[in-house]
Design a protein around this motif. Structure first.
Motif, PDB file in Angstrom:
ATOM      1  N   VAL A 139       1.914  -5.969  -3.769  1.00 28.21           N
ATOM      2  CA  VAL A 139       2.140  -7.372  -4.175  1.00 28.21           C
ATOM      3  C   VAL A 139       3.157  -7.419  -5.315  1.00 28.21           C
ATOM      4  N   ASP A 140       2.945  -6.522  -6.249  1.00 30.51           N
ATOM      5  CA  ASP A 140       3.827  -6.443  -7.406  1.00 30.51           C
ATOM      6  C   ASP A 140       5.279  -6.175  -7.011  1.00 30.51           C
ATOM      7  N   SER A 141       5.451  -5.193  -6.142  1.00 27.15           N
ATOM      8  CA  SER A 141       6.811  -4.827  -5.740  1.00 27.15           C
ATOM      9  C   SER A 141       7.439  -5.930  -4.887  1.00 27.15           C
ATOM     10  N   TRP A 142       6.638  -6.575  -4.057  1.00 27.71           N
ATOM     11  CA  TRP A 142       7.168  -7.704  -3.264  1.00 27.71           C
ATOM     12  C   TRP A 142       7.686  -8.797  -4.194  1.00 27.71           C
ATOM     13  N   LYS A 143       6.895  -9.052  -5.232  1.00 25.64           N
ATOM     14  CA  LYS A 143       7.308 -10.113  -6.172  1.00 25.64           C
ATOM     15  C   LYS A 143       8.590  -9.732  -6.870  1.00 25.64           C
ATOM     16  N   LYS A 144       8.619  -8.515  -7.389  1.00 24.69           N
ATOM     17  CA  LYS A 144       9.793  -8.092  -8.157  1.00 24.69           C
ATOM     18  C   LYS A 144      11.051  -8.083  -7.289  1.00 24.69           C
ATOM     19  N   ARG A 145      10.903  -7.700  -6.046  1.00 24.86           N
ATOM     20  CA  ARG A 145      12.079  -7.620  -5.168  1.00 24.86           C
ATOM     21  C   ARG A 145      12.335  -8.922  -4.419  1.00 24.86           C
ATOM     22  N   HIS A 146      11.464  -9.919  -4.610  1.00 24.63           N
ATOM     23  CA  HIS A 146      11.537 -11.191  -3.852  1.00 24.63           C
ATOM     24  C   HIS A 146      11.646 -10.923  -2.360  1.00 24.63           C
ATOM     25  N   GLU A 198       5.503 -19.023   2.098  1.00 21.42           N
ATOM     26  CA  GLU A 198       6.055 -17.675   2.259  1.00 21.42           C
ATOM     27  C   GLU A 198       4.933 -16.677   2.525  1.00 21.42           C
ATOM     28  N   THR A 199       3.771 -17.197   2.856  1.00 23.76           N
ATOM     29  CA  THR A 199       2.622 -16.311   3.085  1.00 23.76           C
ATOM     30  C   THR A 199       2.846 -15.471   4.334  1.00 23.76           C
ATOM     31  N   ASP A 243      -2.291  -3.978  -4.983  1.00 22.09           N
ATOM     32  CA  ASP A 243      -1.598  -4.560  -6.142  1.00 22.09           C
ATOM     33  C   ASP A 243      -0.181  -3.993  -6.268  1.00 22.09           C
ATOM     34  N   ASN A 255      -7.337  -9.303  -6.828  1.00 19.53           N
ATOM     35  CA  ASN A 255      -6.567  -8.139  -7.275  1.00 19.53           C
ATOM     36  C   ASN A 255      -7.546  -7.251  -8.045  1.00 19.53           C
TER      37      ASN A 255
END
Ligand code: BG6
Length: 484
Positions: free
Chosen positions: A446-453, A308-309, A443, A147
């Protein structure tokens, strides 16, 4: 610029990349009169002879004059974490310098697991190996961090031992013939440059598809995924080459400056647009072109059964500048797709008014296709009159395409990049700020994917990706042009 003689310290000398790409690239440079010697470095035990056997085995079978070539390779066992390993090299490299008249020029090529990059640079500095009467350059393979923060840390540690202009960050796509040709196509042909903007271009489509699955790289790949493995580097580089402004001069920093401007203008993703503009996919079971069964990603060796990759990414990037306002740049890349190909399609806008409405054929848009691999070339799709009296139009393609056979005798990407490094030309390597901006974009995803699951969308192995990748374009009235 002339290529000077050089001593190459090859870290990771027994590794996959060295065997698949680097030895044959060095062989071709050798046949083009490049003077060099190589110290191969790795953890395994080898003698010079067994090391030379390993190199010999990795060369294509038809290669001649091997003996003199192989004699320039020497092996030393090296443990990156032990300073003594480095210290013991200094007399030996002086010896090789003198024997081959290498003028103290040194390339340190890090073809290593990324966790060793920073340590290797530190030890090179400490041991004094990086102090030489000639020039010194550091070649570093990807991934450059995982990152922005980690890439900055890595960069800072490299800067203790090398200056920015001595650091050659490899993106092997920049060594490909047709990738280098994008610049010439755009800037040596005024007819294209005049229409290379939002007024005439409807959308751009960049595809890097692969048929292979994760193979034996599970450990690396499962922690990385397609976004970091392909988008952060190769795709972002292709996108900048298509989108950049003409540089003032074709000098290294002028070109890189224009590329950075594009990366700065790419609209970052956020939790609101991430699901609309990006698709994450993972391959499930399927069949290939020969109707052989293919395993799903979760059944591959050493992949966690609940991984989940993503093995596929499709995205719509918007570039917020004058030239590209409103023009979507679609990208897609994935493992286990139906074809191995890299191509860029520039789709031009529709006729302002269609005078051929009576036509039985639909008048399609003009397309400029840049073939990067496996074929190299270009095609331009135009509409012409059908012969005879029908009054219809038909599409034709003007093509310039090199077939794969002809290309085998030409340079490959690694050979070009190593030659550039020996010449001191870093234009086709990525500068630190390019890396940093590209990480900012990734980044944000990745960040938004994490936050939105955001979950993965499954696609059958051997297909062109999940349905959601088609829907991504349909929303804008576009569709992926099939690989041509
Ligand atoms: C590498 C990726 O950078 O590029 C691999 O790590 C990928 O996963 C490869 O297979 C593709 O390169 P090419 O030149 O075969 O298209």
């Amino acid at each position: 610029t002339a290529r000077e003689p050089v001593l190459i310290f090859l870290f990771g000398a027994t590794g996959d990349l060295a065997r698949r790409k680097l030895y044959s690239a060095l062989y071709r440079l050798y046949t083009r009169d490049q003077e060099f010697a190589v110290i191969g470095l790795a953890r395994r035990t080898h003698t010079d002879e067994t090391y030379r056997d390993l190199i010999n085995d990795s060369l294509p079978s038809e290669v001649g004059q091997r003996k003199h070539f192989l004699e320039r390779f020497y092996y030393r066992r090296l443990d990156i974490t032990r300073p003594e390993s480095f210290a013991s090299l200094s007399t030996f490299c002086e010896e090789l310098d003198a024997r081959y008249h290498l003028h103290g020029n040194r390339i340190f090529y890090l073809s290593l697991a990324p966790c060793f990059f920073a340590e290797a640079a530190k030890q090179l500095k400490k041991s004094g190996l990086a102090e030489t009467k000639g020039w010194k350059r550091l070649v570093i393979e990807k991934p450059f961090g995982h990152n922005k923060e980690s890439s900055k840390e890595l960069n800072d540690s490299l800067l203790h031992a090398f200056n920015e202009n001595e650091i050659y960050r490899i993106d092997h796509y920049l060594g490909k013939e047709m990738v280098q040709n994008i610049e010439v196509l755009r800037f040596a042909n005024p007819i294209f440059e005049a229409i290379w903007n939002r007024r005439y271009i409807s959308n751009v489509q960049i595809t890097l598809s692969e048929t292979l699955g994760v193979g034996d790289r599970a450990n690396y790949y499962d922690q990385t995924g397609a976004l970091l493995d392909m988008v952060q580097n190769h795709i972002m580089q292709l996108l900048t080459l298509v989108a950049m402004e003409p540089p003032v001069r074709l000098e290294t920093n002028d070109v890189r400056y224009e590329k950075v401007k594009v990366l700065k203008a790419v609209r970052p993703m956020n939790i609101h647009n991430v699901t609309e503009q990006i698709v994450r996919g993972q391959y499930s079971r399927g069949i290939d072109a020969n109707r052989e069964r293919l395993r799903g990603y979760l059944d591959e060796n050493n992949i966690r059964s609940d991984s989940e990759t993503e093995t596929f990414v499709a995205a719509q990037f918007m570039i917020d500048n004058y030239r590209w306002q409103g023009v979507p740049f679609y990208i897609r890349t994935g493992k286990r797709m139906s074809e191995k190909a890299t191509q860029i399609v520039i789709q031009f806008k529709k006729l302002p008014k269609n005078p051929y409405f009576h036509n039985v054929n639909h008048v399609g848009p003009n397309l400029l296709v840049i073939y990067i691999s496996p074929d190299e070339g270009l095609s331009l799709k135009l509409n012409v009159k059908e012969t005879g009296e029908t009054g219809n139009t038909i599409p034709i393609s003007m093509k310039f395409r090199n077939n794969a056979l002809a290309m085998e005798n030409m340079q490959d990407a690694y050979e070009r990049l190593i030659a550039d490094c020996i010449k001191g030309d870093s234009t086709n390597f990525t500068r630190w700020d390019e890396v940093a901006y590209s990480w900012e974009i990734v980044d944000s995803i990745v960040d938004s994917w994490k936050k939105r699951h955001v979950p993965v969308d499954y696609y059958e192995a051997g297909s062109m990706g999940p349905v959601s990748a088609d829907e991504l374009l349909e929303k804008n009235g576009h569709h992926w042009w099939p690989l041509m």
